[in-house]
Design a protein around this motif. Sequence first.
Motif, PDB file in Angstrom:
ATOM      1  N   ILE A 197       0.836  -1.209   0.000  1.00 45.73           N
ATOM      2  CA  ILE A 197       0.000   0.000   0.000  1.00 45.73           C
ATOM      3  C   ILE A 197       0.864   1.250   0.000  1.00 45.73           C
ATOM      4  CG2 ILE A 197      -1.636   1.357   1.367  1.00 45.73           C
ATOM      5  CD1 ILE A 197      -2.860  -1.331   2.282  1.00 45.73           C
ATOM      6  N   GLU A 198       1.820   1.315   0.919  1.00 43.13           N
ATOM      7  CA  GLU A 198       2.667   2.508   1.010  1.00 43.13           C
ATOM      8  C   GLU A 198       3.519   2.671  -0.243  1.00 43.13           C
ATOM      9  OE1 GLU A 198       5.918   4.637   3.991  1.00 43.13           O
ATOM     10  OE2 GLU A 198       5.284   2.573   4.367  1.00 43.13           O
ATOM     11  N   GLY A 199       4.135   1.584  -0.713  1.00 44.99           N
ATOM     12  CA  GLY A 199       5.002   1.667  -1.887  1.00 44.99           C
ATOM     13  C   GLY A 199       4.257   2.090  -3.131  1.00 44.99           C
ATOM     14  N   THR A 200       3.036   1.595  -3.291  1.00 44.98           N
ATOM     15  CA  THR A 200       2.231   1.964  -4.453  1.00 44.98           C
ATOM     16  C   THR A 200       1.915   3.452  -4.451  1.00 44.98           C
ATOM     17  OG1 THR A 200       1.239  -0.237  -4.551  1.00 44.98           O
ATOM     18  CG2 THR A 200       0.074   1.531  -5.689  1.00 44.98           C
ATOM     19  N   LEU A 201       1.570   3.992  -3.293  1.00 40.95           N
ATOM     20  CA  LEU A 201       1.235   5.413  -3.197  1.00 40.95           C
ATOM     21  C   LEU A 201       2.459   6.294  -3.440  1.00 40.95           C
ATOM     22  CD1 LEU A 201      -1.221   5.377  -0.168  1.00 40.95           C
ATOM     23  CD2 LEU A 201      -1.764   5.518  -2.603  1.00 40.95           C
ATOM     24  N   VAL A 202       3.600   5.895  -2.885  1.00 42.54           N
ATOM     25  CA  VAL A 202       4.833   6.663  -3.110  1.00 42.54           C
ATOM     26  C   VAL A 202       5.194   6.644  -4.597  1.00 42.54           C
ATOM     27  CG1 VAL A 202       7.319   6.725  -2.662  1.00 42.54           C
ATOM     28  CG2 VAL A 202       5.725   6.332  -0.773  1.00 42.54           C
ATOM     29  N   TYR A 203       5.073   5.476  -5.205  1.00 39.88           N
ATOM     30  CA  TYR A 203       5.373   5.333  -6.634  1.00 39.88           C
ATOM     31  C   TYR A 203       4.426   6.183  -7.484  1.00 39.88           C
ATOM     32  CZ  TYR A 203       5.757   3.042 -11.224  1.00 39.88           C
ATOM     33  OH  TYR A 203       5.906   2.781 -12.555  1.00 39.88           O
ATOM     34  N   PHE A 204       3.130   6.101  -7.200  1.00 43.64           N
ATOM     35  CA  PHE A 204       2.157   6.860  -7.986  1.00 43.64           C
ATOM     36  C   PHE A 204       2.351   8.361  -7.813  1.00 43.64           C
ATOM     37  CE2 PHE A 204      -2.180   8.679  -8.589  1.00 43.64           C
ATOM     38  CZ  PHE A 204      -2.269   8.434  -9.958  1.00 43.64           C
ATOM     39  N   ASP A 211       3.857  13.921 -14.305  1.00 47.84           N
ATOM     40  CA  ASP A 211       2.697  14.084 -15.187  1.00 47.84           C
ATOM     41  C   ASP A 211       1.452  14.204 -14.329  1.00 47.84           C
ATOM     42  OD1 ASP A 211       0.686  14.020 -17.050  1.00 47.84           O
ATOM     43  OD2 ASP A 211       1.175  12.038 -17.862  1.00 47.84           O
ATOM     44  N   ALA A 212       1.024  15.445 -14.093  1.00 50.65           N
ATOM     45  CA  ALA A 212      -0.094  15.698 -13.186  1.00 50.65           C
ATOM     46  C   ALA A 212      -1.423  15.165 -13.711  1.00 50.65           C
ATOM     47  CB  ALA A 212      -0.209  17.196 -12.908  1.00 50.65           C
ATOM     48  N   SER A 213      -1.487  14.831 -14.988  1.00 51.13           N
ATOM     49  CA  SER A 213      -2.736  14.329 -15.559  1.00 51.13           C
ATOM     50  C   SER A 213      -2.854  12.807 -15.486  1.00 51.13           C
ATOM     51  CB  SER A 213      -2.857  14.769 -17.029  1.00 51.13           C
ATOM     52  OG  SER A 213      -1.855  14.153 -17.824  1.00 51.13           O
ATOM     53  N   LEU A 214      -1.837  12.147 -14.968  1.00 47.60           N
ATOM     54  CA  LEU A 214      -1.822  10.692 -14.935  1.00 47.60           C
ATOM     55  C   LEU A 214      -2.950  10.159 -14.051  1.00 47.60           C
ATOM     56  CD1 LEU A 214      -0.159   8.248 -15.973  1.00 47.60           C
ATOM     57  CD2 LEU A 214       1.104   8.340 -13.816  1.00 47.60           C
ATOM     58  N   HIS A 215      -3.703   9.198 -14.576  1.00 47.76           N
ATOM     59  CA  HIS A 215      -4.856   8.637 -13.879  1.00 47.76           C
ATOM     60  C   HIS A 215      -4.466   7.329 -13.197  1.00 47.76           C
ATOM     61  CE1 HIS A 215      -8.905   7.014 -13.214  1.00 47.76           C
ATOM     62  NE2 HIS A 215      -9.362   8.227 -13.443  1.00 47.76           N
ATOM     63  N   PRO A 216      -4.995   7.067 -12.000  1.00 43.84           N
ATOM     64  CA  PRO A 216      -4.658   5.815 -11.305  1.00 43.84           C
ATOM     65  C   PRO A 216      -4.924   4.566 -12.146  1.00 43.84           C
ATOM     66  CG  PRO A 216      -5.827   7.280  -9.822  1.00 43.84           C
ATOM     67  CD  PRO A 216      -5.876   7.925 -11.168  1.00 43.84           C
ATOM     68  N   ARG A 220      -2.664   1.282 -13.074  1.00 43.55           N
ATOM     69  CA  ARG A 220      -3.185  -0.045 -12.756  1.00 43.55           C
ATOM     70  C   ARG A 220      -3.081  -0.964 -13.969  1.00 43.55           C
ATOM     71  NH1 ARG A 220      -9.446  -1.543 -11.548  1.00 43.55           N
ATOM     72  NH2 ARG A 220      -9.417  -1.665 -13.827  1.00 43.55           N
ATOM     73  N   ASN A 221      -3.346  -0.418 -15.148  1.00 39.49           N
ATOM     74  CA  ASN A 221      -3.289  -1.239 -16.362  1.00 39.49           C
ATOM     75  C   ASN A 221      -1.878  -1.740 -16.663  1.00 39.49           C
ATOM     76  OD1 ASN A 221      -6.028  -0.949 -16.743  1.00 39.49           O
ATOM     77  ND2 ASN A 221      -5.840   0.726 -18.236  1.00 39.49           N
ATOM     78  N   TRP A 222      -0.869  -1.012 -16.175  1.00 42.93           N
ATOM     79  CA  TRP A 222       0.508  -1.436 -16.415  1.00 42.93           C
ATOM     80  C   TRP A 222       0.812  -2.784 -15.760  1.00 42.93           C
ATOM     81  CZ3 TRP A 222       3.471   3.739 -14.971  1.00 42.93           C
ATOM     82  CH2 TRP A 222       3.111   4.738 -15.873  1.00 42.93           C
ATOM     83  N   VAL A 223       0.122  -3.054 -14.657  1.00 40.94           N
ATOM     84  CA  VAL A 223       0.404  -4.312 -13.938  1.00 40.94           C
ATOM     85  C   VAL A 223      -0.733  -5.325 -14.109  1.00 40.94           C
ATOM     86  CG1 VAL A 223       1.915  -3.238 -12.239  1.00 40.94           C
ATOM     87  CG2 VAL A 223      -0.532  -3.324 -11.799  1.00 40.94           C
ATOM     88  N   THR A 224      -1.582  -5.095 -15.094  1.00 38.21           N
ATOM     89  CA  THR A 224      -2.714  -5.990 -15.332  1.00 38.21           C
ATOM     90  C   THR A 224      -2.550  -6.648 -16.694  1.00 38.21           C
ATOM     91  OG1 THR A 224      -4.098  -4.464 -14.054  1.00 38.21           O
ATOM     92  CG2 THR A 224      -5.237  -6.172 -15.312  1.00 38.21           C
ATOM     93  N   SER A 225      -1.965  -7.825 -16.701  1.00 38.03           N
ATOM     94  CA  SER A 225      -1.694  -8.541 -17.943  1.00 38.03           C
ATOM     95  C   SER A 225      -2.919  -9.348 -18.385  1.00 38.03           C
ATOM     96  CB  SER A 225      -0.511  -9.500 -17.759  1.00 38.03           C
ATOM     97  OG  SER A 225       0.634  -8.806 -17.303  1.00 38.03           O
ATOM     98  N   PRO A 226      -3.115  -9.528 -19.686  1.00 34.24           N
ATOM     99  CA  PRO A 226      -4.228 -10.346 -20.179  1.00 34.24           C
ATOM    100  C   PRO A 226      -4.173 -11.766 -19.624  1.00 34.24           C
ATOM    101  CG  PRO A 226      -3.244  -9.097 -21.974  1.00 34.24           C
ATOM    102  CD  PRO A 226      -2.335  -8.929 -20.791  1.00 34.24           C
ATOM    103  N   GLY A 227      -5.250 -12.185 -18.998  1.00 32.26           N
ATOM    104  CA  GLY A 227      -5.328 -13.533 -18.470  1.00 32.26           C
ATOM    105  C   GLY A 227      -4.483 -13.798 -17.246  1.00 32.26           C
TER     106      GLY A 227
END
Length: 263
Positions: A197-204, A211-216, A220-227
């Motif tokens: 939890i902490e690492g994800t928030l620091v990274y984001f 890039d202030a326009s970056l959406h969560p 999330r899609n970067w770590v969500t592989s097909p299947g």
Amino acid sequence: MQRNPFERVGVVGLGKMGAAIATALVKKGTKVYGFDPNISESPVPGVTLVGTLDAISKESEVIVIAVKPNLVLPVLKEFSKPSTFVSIAAGISFANLSESAPKGSEVVRVMPNLPLVSERGAMAYFCEDPVAPSVERLFYGMGSTIRIAKESLMDAVTGLSGSGPAYVLTFLQAMAEGGLQEGLSYEESLSLAMETIEGTLVYFRSLRNEDASLHPMEVRNWVTSPGGTTIHGLDALERGGFSTAVRDAIKRATERSKELGKG
């Protein structure tokens, strides 16, 4: 923003949040005077307990009112000397605070949260223009502060960041229990969950700084592989109503803040 702290601050009510604010102030080198008729000694090292509200008023440059919402207005009416009063109570309106405080006082509505003790609080406030620098000065070094333009939005702040630590801790416990269910020890699960939890928030946050326009959801899609494992886990969350439940929690907490304001 004025970064030098107030030299003397009074805190009325030394429960969880009052004590948290007092602790953060003491860390900044502020002389803190506390008043709480329910305790005989201060729960916070460095806080000087006084026996009357008059003593708080005499010693303090600004006074934080950290009692339960139903006691805020009666406590303010007990003061005889004008001061700057900062209320952290949910639902108590700026108008009611102003009417109850001694004539000539300045009042502020603030909604802090407990992480301010670790200098990571998320605080929003509503006040008149001349008082804003004093609020920033009071809470400087405790986290981020946001000034709200419309007082009606303070209830949403209460539902989101004021109550938010409880939501996060509930999620943390659920993650730890999930790992426990799958064979990890509780301590292993809790450690992994906290760091995730902490690492994800620091990274984001670091990504958003670039890039202030970056959406969560994009990240999330970067770590969500097909299947893969993540999409199956996310599917389970949504089938359980995860996103809707979080939004509903904030909505219900916001509604409760409004109810408290009606008495």
